[in-house]
Design an enzyme around this catalytic site. Structure first.
Site, PDB file in Angstrom:
ATOM      1  N   SER A  57      12.642   5.204   7.305  1.00  0.00           N
ATOM      2  CA  SER A  57      12.215   6.526   7.723  1.00  0.00           C
ATOM      3  C   SER A  57      12.796   7.594   6.797  1.00  0.00           C
ATOM      4  O   SER A  57      12.536   7.574   5.593  1.00  0.00           O
ATOM      5  CB  SER A  57      12.588   6.728   9.191  1.00  0.00           C
ATOM      6  OG  SER A  57      11.805   7.739   9.771  1.00  0.00           O
ATOM      7  N   ASP A  86       2.100   2.478  12.474  1.00  0.00           N
ATOM      8  CA  ASP A  86       3.157   3.481  12.532  1.00  0.00           C
ATOM      9  C   ASP A  86       2.540   4.849  12.790  1.00  0.00           C
ATOM     10  O   ASP A  86       1.826   5.392  11.943  1.00  0.00           O
ATOM     11  CB  ASP A  86       3.940   3.492  11.216  1.00  0.00           C
ATOM     12  CG  ASP A  86       5.231   4.286  11.292  1.00  0.00           C
ATOM     13  OD1 ASP A  86       5.341   5.168  12.161  1.00  0.00           O
ATOM     14  OD2 ASP A  86       6.120   4.027  10.457  1.00  0.00           O
ATOM     15  N   HIS A 111       6.749   2.074  14.057  1.00  0.00           N
ATOM     16  CA  HIS A 111       7.825   2.597  13.218  1.00  0.00           C
ATOM     17  C   HIS A 111       9.048   1.691  13.364  1.00  0.00           C
ATOM     18  O   HIS A 111      10.019   2.022  14.039  1.00  0.00           O
ATOM     19  CB  HIS A 111       8.135   4.025  13.656  1.00  0.00           C
ATOM     20  CG  HIS A 111       8.942   4.817  12.679  1.00  0.00           C
ATOM     21  ND1 HIS A 111       8.489   5.136  11.415  1.00  0.00           N
ATOM     22  CD2 HIS A 111      10.177   5.373  12.784  1.00  0.00           C
ATOM     23  CE1 HIS A 111       9.399   5.854  10.801  1.00  0.00           C
ATOM     24  NE2 HIS A 111      10.437   6.004  11.597  1.00  0.00           N
TER      25      HIS A 111
END
Length: 659
Positions: free
Chosen positions: A209, A315, A346
């Site tokens: 991320s 995601d 995610h």
């Protein structure tokens, strides 16, 4: 749990090594030197892999503050970036230099890393005693150092957090410069400290991320010493993350992210916060200088590191439109690449395919950081999860032979349109007026007239349809407002067992645990096991796309629509990888406001669509299998589990926090 070395590893012969080196030099990426090229092999190298010969318990733990070349908080002193290090003591004592695995993150103190939200921990004297994640436990005994870097303005670093901007990227880059003798480092009491005695200077950045996004940004500077990056669910252009082709994802988003991770007193970074709000251009949605600074794709030509991309195809936090253009840009420049695409949301691959992930990451770092010729560079570039728990290796991604296939839109029965065949004649018009529909309201019961949407269905597929790449929708429209949000969804109508990515990103945590590396009294390498969440449902949204209609000419400026004119606009959909089974029906749903995914700005617009001059473009590998219906087939759907759990529309401020 102990990993067993793979018997499939093969050494690269002299000719193969020469070919790899030549290909890497074309891209400006230095092929890794063999481990013994400069003398005797270190004790942690056996054959073509590193092995755990050093004690994690006895490893050296220390903190360094690296001087960055900017003063982002304007206090007259250059920023200092906090770096917590752990490295093998025995290697240092023997004069064996080691490479560095580095994770630069804003989350080490505010929010945590990994499925168990681990934080850094320190003793009473400020000495690091626990690192999040398994990288330190696993790699330090194998002859690596691990560096956990606090991004500027977070945790113990000075400066100000600028959300993917110059301060973050340059600060993380400065750490690599320090590891290579090009920047200054200091202890907590201000004494100069160097890394030259213990490191080779080779660095591999990794992170999920926000962490992986900064790895992309640092790679795009071309900094020497960065040998490889492993961006997981990462951003490559912050504009595309916070603006969906001109559509505002959430109001005040850059300031929200800054405040979420900020580790400084509010007054220290008030000016930065004000700039984030002023410069991001929320009122227009335009791509401007602020976003160009945070667009790493434009500097893909500077990348000198190899890149191992990992992303979940479902995601919804960091959409697939973040990895696909970056992957393509790197390919165009000959950068050595590898990719994993899984079906969860995610998520970190450590929680999707743990044993294989650790094995593959180990071999990747051994090759690029230790110079071990283990053959990982000659294996298929792409590993793809094709259904829950089922993986296949392919030469590249998108799939070989994938090509754009244009699919016509037809008028159908007047309520539901058709996909495929000759489609409607030019001048066949359907209209819909803006309604704030939930996703389920948009895609369920497609044979029923519903205000705020247009639905189009193919006939039952005559063969499996593989979608591999980035779809798009071209619409010929007339709108009675200067702009409106245009939303498109591609839907698979048909019963199947799929990853339930709406529930904990598609992964559930089990009661058992497994260990990946050595432990100390304060930092163990053991983690709760995980498994994929699945659900059997009669439909699934494959991919989504959005466009602010006034940005149809350029994302850099708006061109307000005139109600008396027709316009041709392209709505890009997020990249996708899926096989829609034979017998299923493919659907396209058009709508406007999308309250679960974007900041709603109801224009109450009516959009007219000329079906005969509109089309869906699919990246298809293999047979198409789309019949030519004249009337849409009847499709029965039930509300999704997500819809049944919903009590109210999503608050746009409840945006993803990038963890």
């Amino acid at each position: 749990m102990k990993l067993v070395p793979s018997s499939r590893s093969k050494r690269v012969g002299a000719a193969g090594a020469a070919m790899v080196a030549a290909a890497a030099l074309v891209a400006g990426v230095a092929a890794p030197a063999p481990a013994a090229a400069h003398g005797k092999r270190p004790p942690h190298v056996v054959g073509d892999e590193t092995v755990p010969v050093y004690s994690y318990e006895q490893a050296i733990r220390e903190s360094v503050w690296v001087e960055a070349p900017m003063d982002s908080d304007g206090d007259g002193v250059r920023d200092r970036i906090a770096v917590d290090l752990v490295r093998p003591r025995e290697a240092a004592a023997a004069g064996v230099k080691v490479p560095v695995v580095m994770d630069a993150s804003p989350y080490y103190q505010c929010c945590g890393r990994g499925n168990e939200s681990e934080l850094k921990q320190y003793d009473a004297d400020g000495l690091i005693t626990k690192f999040p994640l398994f990288y330190d436990n696993y790699f330090v005994p194998r002859g690596y150092a691990f560096a956990a870097v606090d991004l500027s303005g977070t945790s113990r670093s000075t400066g100000c957090e600028d959300v993917g901007g110059r301060a973050e990227v340059t600060g993380a880059k400065a750490v690599i410069d320090w590891l290579n003798g090009r920047a200054k480092g200091f202890t907590a009491d201000g004494r100069p400290v160097s890394a030259s005695a213990w490191t080779t200077g080779k660095v591999g950045m990794i992170g999920k991320s926000w962490d992986g996004s900064i790895a992309n940004g640092v790679a795009a500077t071309g900094v020497p010493g960065l040998a490889t990056i492993v961006p997981i669910s990462a951003i490559s252009s912050w504009y595309g993350y916070q603006r969906f082709n001109g559509v505002l994802r959430a109001s005040d988003y850059p300031a929200y992210l800054h405040s979420y991770v900020n580790g400084r007193p509010d007054e220290a970074c008030a000016a930065t916060l004000a700039r984030l709000r002023a410069d991001s251009g929320e009122s227009t949605g335009d791509y401007n200088a602020y976003w160009a600074e945070r667009d790493y794709r434009k500097d893909a030509g500077k990348v000198r590191a190899s890149v191992f991309v990992v992303h979940g195809i479902n995601d919804l936090n960091v959409p697939t439109s973040q990895f696909a253009p970056w992957w393509d840009a790197l390919a165009e420049r000959g950068v050595p690449r590898k990719i994993w695409i899984h079906q969860t949301g995610h998520e970190d691959p450590f929680d999707v395919r743990r044993a294989e992930w650790v094995r593959t990451l180990h071999r990747w770092f051994d090759y690029w950081l230790q110079g071990l010729r283990n053959g990982v560079d000659r294996e298929p570039k792409a590993s793809i999860e094709t259904s829950p728990g089922v993986w296949t290796d392919e030469a590249d991604w998108p799939a070989k032979g994938a090509r754009p296939v244009q699919v016509a839109l037809g008028g159908g029965d007047g309520t539901t349109g058709t996909l495929g065949g000759r489609g409607a004649s030019p001048g066949t018009v359907r209209a819909y007026t803006d309604e704030s529909l939930s996703e389920d309201e948009q895609v369920t019961d497609p044979n029923t007239a519903r205000a705020g949407r247009l639905a189009f269905l193919s006939g039952p597929l005559t063969a499996p349809l593989r979608i591999s790449g980035s779809p798009s929708v071209r619409l010929r429209i007339r709108v009675d407002r200067p702009t409106t949000e245009l939303t498109a969804r591609l839907v698979d109508y048909g019963t199947a067992t799929r990853i339930n990515y709406f529930a904990s990103e598609g992964v559930r945590t089990l009661t058992t645990e497994s260990c990946w590396g050595q432990s100390s009294a304060t930092d163990d390498g053991c983690y709760r096991d995980t498994a994929e969440n699945t659900v059997t449902a009669d439909h699934a949204v494959l991919t989504r796309g959005w466009l602010d209609a006034a940005h149809h000419t350029s994302l850099r400026f708006t061109t307000p629509l005139r109600p008396d004119r027709w316009y041709t606009v392209d709505v890009p959909l997020d990249a996708y990888e899926a096989v829609v089974p034979a017998g299923h029906t493919l659907g396209l749903v058009l709508s406007q406001s999308d309250p679960e995914y974007t900041n709603v700005d109801d224009q109450d617009a009516t959009v007219q669509v000329d079906l005969g001059r509109s089309r869906l473009t699919l990246p298809v590998a293999g047979p198409v299998g789309l019949p030519a219906p004249t009337v849409a087939p009847h499709v029965t759907t039930a509300p999704s589990e997500r819809a049944e759990a919903r009590t109210a529309p999503r608050d746009p401020r409840q945006v993803p926090d990038l963890r």
